[in-house]
Write an enzyme that holds these catalytic residues in place. Structure first.
Site, mmCIF file in Angstrom:
data_model
loop_
_atom_site.group_PDB
_atom_site.id
_atom_site.type_symbol
_atom_site.label_atom_id
_atom_site.label_comp_id
_atom_site.label_asym_id
_atom_site.label_seq_id
_atom_site.Cartn_x
_atom_site.Cartn_y
_atom_site.Cartn_z
ATOM 1 N N LEU A 1 -26.892 19.635 -2.329
ATOM 2 C CA LEU A 1 -27.202 18.209 -2.394
ATOM 3 C C LEU A 1 -27.387 17.584 -1.015
ATOM 4 O O LEU A 1 -28.190 16.667 -0.858
ATOM 5 C CB LEU A 1 -26.091 17.456 -3.140
ATOM 6 C CG LEU A 1 -25.863 17.861 -4.598
ATOM 7 C CD1 LEU A 1 -24.735 17.055 -5.196
ATOM 8 C CD2 LEU A 1 -27.137 17.691 -5.405
ATOM 9 N N LYS B 1 -17.618 20.526 -2.496
ATOM 10 C CA LYS B 1 -17.656 20.214 -1.078
ATOM 11 C C LYS B 1 -17.060 21.392 -0.323
ATOM 12 O O LYS B 1 -15.886 21.733 -0.507
ATOM 13 C CB LYS B 1 -16.864 18.935 -0.797
ATOM 14 C CG LYS B 1 -17.033 18.373 0.596
ATOM 15 C CD LYS B 1 -16.319 17.031 0.723
ATOM 16 C CE LYS B 1 -16.545 16.417 2.087
ATOM 17 N NZ LYS B 1 -15.866 15.105 2.207
ATOM 18 N N THR C 1 -25.919 17.635 3.515
ATOM 19 C CA THR C 1 -25.129 18.181 4.623
ATOM 20 C C THR C 1 -24.452 17.027 5.345
ATOM 21 O O THR C 1 -25.081 15.998 5.643
ATOM 22 C CB THR C 1 -26.013 18.959 5.597
ATOM 23 O OG1 THR C 1 -26.665 20.015 4.892
ATOM 24 C CG2 THR C 1 -25.180 19.541 6.732
ATOM 25 N N GLY C 2 -23.170 17.222 5.634
ATOM 26 C CA GLY C 2 -22.425 16.217 6.374
ATOM 27 C C GLY C 2 -21.993 16.732 7.729
ATOM 28 O O GLY C 2 -22.425 17.796 8.190
ATOM 29 N N ALA C 3 -21.118 15.953 8.378
ATOM 30 C CA ALA C 3 -20.679 16.313 9.727
ATOM 31 C C ALA C 3 -19.776 17.540 9.714
ATOM 32 O O ALA C 3 -19.722 18.271 10.709
ATOM 33 C CB ALA C 3 -19.960 15.127 10.374
ATOM 34 N N PHE C 4 -19.079 17.781 8.611
ATOM 35 C CA PHE C 4 -18.089 18.851 8.616
ATOM 36 C C PHE C 4 -18.341 19.903 7.537
ATOM 37 O O PHE C 4 -17.531 20.793 7.346
ATOM 38 C CB PHE C 4 -16.674 18.269 8.421
ATOM 39 C CG PHE C 4 -16.308 17.250 9.444
ATOM 40 C CD1 PHE C 4 -16.037 17.612 10.750
ATOM 41 C CD2 PHE C 4 -16.250 15.914 9.108
ATOM 42 C CE1 PHE C 4 -15.706 16.669 11.685
ATOM 43 C CE2 PHE C 4 -15.910 14.957 10.039
ATOM 44 C CZ PHE C 4 -15.634 15.334 11.346
ATOM 45 N N GLY C 5 -19.418 19.780 6.771
ATOM 46 C CA GLY C 5 -19.669 20.765 5.745
ATOM 47 C C GLY C 5 -20.852 20.370 4.879
ATOM 48 O O GLY C 5 -21.642 19.479 5.212
ATOM 49 N N VAL D 1 -22.456 19.803 0.670
ATOM 50 C CA VAL D 1 -22.112 19.394 -0.689
ATOM 51 C C VAL D 1 -23.117 20.046 -1.644
ATOM 52 O O VAL D 1 -24.325 19.995 -1.405
ATOM 53 C CB VAL D 1 -22.127 17.866 -0.845
ATOM 54 C CG1 VAL D 1 -21.780 17.479 -2.282
ATOM 55 C CG2 VAL D 1 -21.153 17.220 0.122
ATOM 56 N N ASP E 1 -14.457 5.156 6.417
ATOM 57 C CA ASP E 1 -15.865 5.584 6.472
ATOM 58 C C ASP E 1 -16.609 5.054 5.254
ATOM 59 O O ASP E 1 -17.348 5.780 4.584
ATOM 60 C CB ASP E 1 -15.952 7.112 6.533
ATOM 61 C CG ASP E 1 -17.325 7.584 7.023
ATOM 62 O OD1 ASP E 1 -18.067 6.766 7.616
ATOM 63 O OD2 ASP E 1 -17.660 8.758 6.789
#
EC number: 2.7.11.1
Length: 1224
Positions: free
Chosen positions: A941, A964, A943-947, A949, A1063
């Site tokens: 779905l 996640k 991409t974030g700062a730490f991983g 989804v 956040d």
């Protein structure tokens, strides 16, 4: 001609005074305005007791002066026991002060006796004692100890007080009924003595007494008694004399060996009697090699011939009187007579030791009956008490003499024959003074003696520091000893059991010693005030002393911080106990150059100023004025000192960083006006991209370098020590921050749906009051000022707090307050743990110091016992109402009765919740096995700062889930991260549901609820394509109102749990096709349930609250500001300052309040709601409960219909997922 009556022992006669003589006596005794007439009334109206004129030494002195001397002659502090009878003395004490005519007659009598026999030295002694008695009356009474009026400084104003208790009914104060009133009375000098000292009217009488004593000593043939070489004073070994006394008691009978020498019991606060074993401990504990130092002194001369036991000069009281007169000349009249004063007290000590030895020999030679044994024991106790008093006088005089000698004021006293170097000699005098005061306090414990011992250390340290001592460690050791003794003295005097202890001690005093005890041995408010003042000065020297060794410097910083904690706590307790201390010490701490100490002092004093208990105190106005001046001075000083350093810092930054600042659009003038905010923002944005840049001094909360060195030092020290079993320590839980009073008047006005909040507190309180079950640890608050990692030597206060009955908390709860950015409100109550004794109630009120938030929460002790009892009763009465909601309402922050907004009903007020403690999870939170075969159809779905989804279908029930996957990024090889235990603790319809988690191949898998509606950001993008981000479909106000209403419900729940999301943005707000709005992504979440504001700077650009950027403590109110940024994003398509650079946006957010570019296109309700959320002051920012009642949210139902219409017949999200299929 004038006449008056005088009654002698065997005859009655009228003495006729010549007019000239009478006028001279009038002038001498200040009787110009008094009419003296011939007295025709009965003789008992003039004087009720007889004036005996015996021939024995002590008896004759006491007979004429029985109603005026310091000490009584029979067992009391009087002449060596050769008095007439106890009955006459008792009658003397019960009588009123005798008329002045009798003193005039006595003086005339002594004058006639000397005219008849110029060698009558006994008449000289009586005459001198008579003048001494009148001097003491002017100083405040016959029982005043002149050495204790010395406040241990060089020359200070003498305190004024109308102390007339010695004139009328002084015996009534002996009873225990009036004892409490005597404790707080300041036994100080009278106004008349203050005036006479300033005009030197006492100088002639003091010299007159000393001259008569000197002449009497020469006439009696005892002039050789004064030939005491100075080397004898320096080499005199008190330990040796004390050992002799111990041996005598060991060899005496059992009844006499158990002398009632008072000592402090370490396990009890009461005063007990000690046996000779205690005296053995005293002699062994005092290290003579430490006290007496080697000095090149001439050998001691042969001892003088034995004194005549019948001579007046065998009476130690006479030497003490002489020493007191010389002490007054030295201290208050600044005359160089310290050596002579030391000689007189020294002679008194010698005589007392000889009398003790002689009495012991007589006891061994004679067969004594029971009456004689009691008499011996009585006399022995009297000698020990008198010895303690003289040792204290000698120690005080030696300490002052030591400083004066170093200051070279007494160089004229030295003779060439003695040939002693002053540089070494003054240190020996100090050692002798410490030894004398230590022994005095050991054989007769007294807080007054302990205070003078502290000031002796203090005076010596100041002298060393003033005259350039090379060893800073020696100065630091002396001054820390002084501060420690000050702290112990004040701690004992401010305890709740102090009055009971004093009453018990008074009951143990003989009847003839009570008046002296009440006037000199009670540690009253005057002593407490001066102890705090001197302690503040000593602490200032301690903080300014710099050590050479690096390891010792690290240890010193920790010890200094603990010392400041102890001083500020004691100062606050003293003010709350009614003491009026000097503000010199706290003002000095508030102006300290070390920022940590300065903040701590300002915070503590600010808390004290806001306490309702001291509003009526006489120190309140002065305290407020001083704090205003301190804040103004600190602000100006900081501005002046930081200007140059700011410019240097800006120019010393790396070239890339300077270019980045120039490209941000901020001018140098703007940066300089708010340099700290700008520097923190620069570092926050570039710390990962531009290396080797300076770190802002306040960016991190602790000095890591010093902590690392301290840890290495502790590890090296612990290698040689055996491992000890770990102590079970109570949980550490500092304050929740706001001070308010309980108000139950508006409880029915709160209709907020908050059923998920734990409501066990009131039940626990009720059970605690009725002796019910012990409350659970999860709802307990145990306050300890230091962390459990502190070294053992610095844990004294923590151990005291946990063990002492003084700080036992209430069994029904303590009151905590929330003065950070925490939502306003009211006082909340919780219960105590099993470790806390439920027998006493001492209210801990814990606050941040002022409206302007600071970096740390402050712990303050405020005595609110009456308020606690009243509030607990109110709570019990309203249990039925409060059981549905654990929010205690209060309008304390709306004292001005002004509503926060006209669109919020006036009945809606701020609330304070009691967030429960979140349990820290361990590895058991992870499900067993591997998660790979449990899911199918995995689709990425985002991409974030730490991983990443992923979307997947769970095979067990074919339900869609979101996975996640995070990289393991935790400390100490533990996979547990805050997101796990925070998110797993949440269970609310407006929060994405946490299902389970796995640990697989170094990755953390978090299985979450899948929201098929996407994010709010996706809904804003009309085409949902990454290539066209500016094509946005802005939301209507009603749709915004619906989304915000759902989010506020979730924020109310998070606030009840004490969780800060940190956040909150459009990409972290998920939607479902059924119209639900959910908060997701707890990767930056934290908890404020520990009761202190967070200071870490984190979040997403454009959504960070101003208090976070300013590095101030923040809590759940920061999420309200992020909610306001989300509203702007939904209405305008961009976040506040979104068109500016990142640095400029952060900078402007911290210093300016955001304004809509075109507010006229929105309704007034929308604009008002938005500006409430974006208020830069977190104290004025509404809570989520208040915002739920805003009129703007009334159209939320229509907004839900709009949201469902947008989802209708939309398959764009599903098609997008299939197009971006990524297999595992």
């Amino acid at each position: 001609m004038k006449s008056f009556l005088n009654k002698n022992k065997n005859s009655k006669k009228i003495i006729i005074l010549d007019d000239n003589d009478f006028s001279k006596y009038q002038q001498r005794y200040d009787l110009q305005n008094q009419n003296i007439e011939i007295v025709s009334s009965p003789l008992q109206n003039i004087r009720s007791q007889q004036i005996n004129d015996g021939v024995q030494m002590s008896g004759s002195i006491q007979s004429d002066l029985s109603s005026s001397d310091n000490f009584t002659s029979s067992g009391g502090f009087g002449g060596g026991g050769n008095s007439s009878s106890n009955t006459s003395n008792r009658n003397s004490d019960n009588s009123t002060q005798r008329p002045l005519m009798v003193d005039i007659g006595l003086e005339y009598k002594y004058r006639l006796a000397l005219e008849q026999n110029p060698n009558d030295f006994k008449a000289l002694v009586k005459w001198g004692s008579l003048i001494y008695k009148n001097i003491k009356n002017q100083m405040g009474g016959k029982h005043v100890d002149v050495c204790l009026m010395d406040w241990n400084e060089e020359l200070i104003p003498i305190p004024q007080n109308n102390n007339n208790h010695h004139n009328h009914n002084h015996h009534n104060n002996h009873t225990s009924g009036n004892f409490t009133g005597n404790i707080n009375s300041n036994t100080t000098l009278s106004n008349s003595f203050f005036e006479t000292l300033n005009s030197f009217n006492l100088r002639e009488p003091l010299f007159d007494v000393c001259g008569k004593y000197q002449s009497s000593l020469q006439l009696s043939g005892g002039s050789n008694l004064l030939n005491i070489p100075f080397s004898t004073l320096l080499n005199y070994n008190l330990n040796e004399q004390l050992n002799i006394l111990v041996n005598n008691l060991n060899n005496s009978s059992p009844s006499s060996s158990s002398s009632s020498i008072k000592t402090k019991n370490t396990t009890s606060t009461t005063t007990t009697t000690t046996t000779t074993k205690n005296l053995n401990d005293i002699s062994n504990n005092i290290n003579n090699s430490r006290v007496l130092r080697s000095v090149s002194l001439p050998p001691a001369p042969p001892p003088p011939p034995t004194e005549d036991p019948n001579s007046p000069w065998s009476d130690p009281i006479l030497w003490m009187k002489w020493g007191d007169c010389l002490f007054l000349l030295c201290t208050y009249l600044e005359l160089p007579m310290y050596r002579a004063t030391c000689e007189k007290y020294f002679k008194c000590i010698q005589i007392l030791f000889k009398q003790q030895e002689k009495q012991h020999q007589q006891q061994q030679q004679q067969q004594q009956n029971q009456q004689d044994k009691e008499k011996f024991e009585k006399q022995n106790n009297y000698n020990i008490k008198l010895l303690a008093i003289v040792l204290r006088k000698w120690g005080i005089t030696l300490s002052r003499y030591s400083r004066r000698m170093k200051s070279q004021f007494l160089m004229s006293e030295w003779t060439s024959d003695e040939n002693i170097q002053v540089e070494e000699l003054w240190k020996v005098l100090h050692s002798q003074s410490i030894q004398s005061l230590l022994i005095s306090n050991k054989i007769s414990p007294s807080l007054v003696t302990q205070y003078h011992l502290a000031t002796a250390y203090h005076r010596h340290a100041i002298t060393l520091n003033q005259f350039g001592c090379q060893s800073k460690e020696e100065i630091y050791g002396l001054i820390t000893n002084s501060c420690k003794i000050y702290y112990e003295t004040l701690l004992e005097s401010l305890s709740d059991t102090f009055l009971q202890q004093l009453q018990l001690q008074q009951q143990q005093q003989p009847w003839h010693d009570i008046e002296y005890y009440n006037n000199n041995e009670i540690f009253n408010d005057q002593f407490k005030s001066k102890s705090l003042e001197n302690w503040g000065r000593a602490l200032d020297v301690q903080l300014s002393t710099k050590l050479n060794d690096e390891e010792e410097t690290i240890e010193k910083e920790e010890e200094d911080l603990n010392s400041v904690d102890e001083y500020l706590t004691t100062f606050s307790k003293s003010v709350l106990k009614g003491v009026t201390p000097s503000l010199e010490g706290v003002v000095s701490l508030c102006l300290n150059s070390k920022q940590a100490l300065q903040y701590k002092a300002i915070n503590s004093v600010s808390v004290l100023c806001r306490s309702s208990e001291i509003v009526k105190s006489p120190i309140y106005n002065e305290l407020m004025d001083q704090m205003t001046k301190v804040e103004s001075f600190v602000s100006k000083r900081d501005d002046a000192e930081s200007l140059l350093s700011q410019q240097k810092t800006l120019k010393s930054m790396p070239p890339k960083l300077q270019a980045y600042v120039r490209m941000s659009g901020l001018g140098e003038e703007e940066i300089m006006r708010n340099f700290e905010i700008a520097w923190n923002s620069i570092y926050f944005l570039t710390k990962d991209t531009i290396p080797n840049q300076p770190i802002p001094p306040n960016y991190y909360r602790s000095n890591k370098k010093n902590k690392l060195k301290q840890r290495q030092l502790n590890d090296s020290n612990n290698q040689d020590e055996k491992e000890e079993p770990e102590e079970i320590k109570p949980p550490l839980l500092p304050s929740i921050h706001r001070t308010n009073q309980l108000n139950n008047n508006n409880n029915n006005n709160n209709n907020i749906n908050n059923n998920n909040i734990n409501n066990n507190n009131i039940n626990n309180n009720k059970n605690g009051n009725s002796g019910g079950e012990t409350p659970s640890p999860s709802s307990s608050f145990v306050i300890t000022p230091f962390t459990s990692n502190s070294q053992s030597k610095f844990n004294t206060q923590r151990q005291f707090l946990s063990n002492s009955t003084l700080f036992n908390l209430s069994s029904s709860g303590i009151f905590t307050n929330n003065n950070n950015n925490n939502n306003g409100g009211s006082t909340i109550t919780t219960t105590t743990t099993n470790n806390i004794s439920p027998t006493k109630t001492n209210g801990w009120t814990l606050t941040l110091p002022s409206k302007a938030p600071t970096r740390r929460a402050t712990v303050s002790l405020i005595n609110i016992n009456d308020l606690i009892n009243q509030q607990q009763q109110n709570q019990i009465n309203s249990v039925s109402t409060l059981s549905q909601n654990n929010i205690i309402l209060n309008n304390n922050n709306n004292l001005d009765n002004k509503p926060i907004s006209k669109y919020i009903p006036n009945s809606i007020i701020r609330t304070t919740v009691n967030p429960p403690l979140l349990s820290r999870c361990d590895e058991t939170i992870f499900s067993s096995g591997t998660p790979l075969p449990l899911f199918r159809d995995k689709i990425k779905l985002g991409t974030g700062a730490f991983g990443n989804v992923f979307y997947a279908i769970r095979k067990s029930d074919s339900s869609p889930v979101a996975i996640k996957v995070l990289m393991e990024r935790t400390k100490k090889d533990s996979p547990i991260i805050p997101e796990l235990y925070i998110h797993s603790a949440c269970n609310h319809s407006n929060i994405v549901t946490y299902i389970e988690s796995y640990l697989c191949k170094g990755h953390v898998w978090i299985i979450l609820e899948y929201c098929d509606g996407g994010t709010v950001r996706d809904l804003l993008q009309a085409t949902c394509t990454p290539g066209n981000p500016n094509n946005l479909q802005l939301f209507e106000e009603t749709l915004i109102a619906y989304i915000i209403t759902e989010l506020l419900e979730g924020l109310v729940y998070l606030r009840s749990k004490g969780i800060i999301h940190r956040d909150l943005k459009s990409r972290n707000i998920l939607l479902t096709r059924k119209g639900k709005v959910k908060i997701a992504d707890f990767g930056l979440a934290t908890t404020c349930s520990l009761g202190r504001g967070r200071t870490r700077m984190c979040g997403t650009m454009g959504r960070i609250a101003p208090e976070v950027i300013r590095r101030e403590p923040y809590d759940t109110q920061s999420d309200i500001y992020s909610l306001g940024c989300l509203i702007i994003e939904m209405a305008e398509g961009t976040v506040p300052y979104g068109k500016d650079s990142s640095l400029k946006a952060l900078f402007y957010t911290a210093i300016h309040q955001y304004k809509l570019p075109n507010p006229k296109k929105y309704t007034k309700e929308f604009v008002d709601f938005l500006y409430l959320c974006l208020n830069p002051d977190p104290f004025k920012r509404p809570t989520p409960e208040m915002l739920l009642h805003h009129t703007f949210l009334s159209g939320a139902d229509r907004g839900k219909s709009i949201l469902l219409g947008r989802f209708k017949n939309q398959d764009t999200r599903k098609n997008l997922l299939l197009d971006n299929f990524v297999a595992f």
